[in-house]
Design a protein around this motif. Structure first.
Motif, short mmCIF file in Angstrom:
data_model
loop_
_atom_site.label_atom_id
_atom_site.label_comp_id
_atom_site.label_asym_id
_atom_site.label_seq_id
_atom_site.Cartn_x
_atom_site.Cartn_y
_atom_site.Cartn_z
N LEU A 43 0.82 -1.21 0.00
CA LEU A 43 0.00 0.00 0.00
C LEU A 43 0.86 1.27 0.00
N SER A 44 1.85 1.31 0.87
CA SER A 44 2.67 2.52 0.95
C SER A 44 3.51 2.70 -0.31
N ASP A 45 3.98 1.61 -0.90
CA ASP A 45 4.74 1.72 -2.15
C ASP A 45 3.87 2.31 -3.26
N ALA A 46 2.63 1.87 -3.34
CA ALA A 46 1.72 2.38 -4.37
C ALA A 46 1.48 3.88 -4.19
N VAL A 47 1.28 4.31 -2.97
CA VAL A 47 1.03 5.73 -2.70
C VAL A 47 2.28 6.56 -3.00
N ARG A 48 3.45 6.09 -2.54
CA ARG A 48 4.70 6.81 -2.83
C ARG A 48 4.94 6.91 -4.33
N THR A 49 4.66 5.83 -5.06
CA THR A 49 4.85 5.83 -6.50
C THR A 49 3.91 6.82 -7.17
N TRP A 50 2.68 6.93 -6.68
CA TRP A 50 1.74 7.92 -7.23
C TRP A 50 2.32 9.32 -7.11
N TYR A 51 2.87 9.65 -5.94
CA TYR A 51 3.46 10.98 -5.75
C TYR A 51 4.65 11.21 -6.69
N ARG A 52 5.52 10.20 -6.83
CA ARG A 52 6.65 10.34 -7.74
C ARG A 52 6.17 10.51 -9.18
N TYR A 53 5.21 9.73 -9.59
CA TYR A 53 4.67 9.80 -10.96
C TYR A 53 4.11 11.20 -11.26
#
Length: 82
Positions: free
Chosen positions: A16-26
């Motif tokens: 879950l946290s990886d998906a959210v962090r990736t959204w911010y980076r994207y």
């Protein structure tokens, strides 16, 4: 005594946290309290619907929220007067 497998729970949180962090980076965006709450809530909802990988989650988050502006809530607060 119940046997709780905490490694599975930690793995779930990592996905879950990886998906959210990736959204911010994207989206080249910095987290805010409001955006983090909304994205985390959406990620948990998607996870509970059966989307179990970070790749699935981030793809669905990007489709649902295509920019930081799409996370803004325009509803009046409970403190506003009508």
């Amino acid at each position: 005594m119940a046997n709780f497998n905490l490694s599975h729970k930690i793995d779930d949180v990592d996905v879950l946290s990886d998906a959210v962090r990736t959204w911010y980076r994207y989206n080249h965006a910095a987290p805010t309290e409001q955006s983090m709450q909304l994205l985390c809530s959406a990620a948990v909802d998607l996870y509970n619907q059966g989307h179990r990988t970070s790749e699935e989650l981030v793809t669905l988050l990007i489709v649902k929220f295509d920019s930081l502006h799409s996370l803004k809530v325009n509803s009046p607060s409970s403190a506003s007067h009508h």
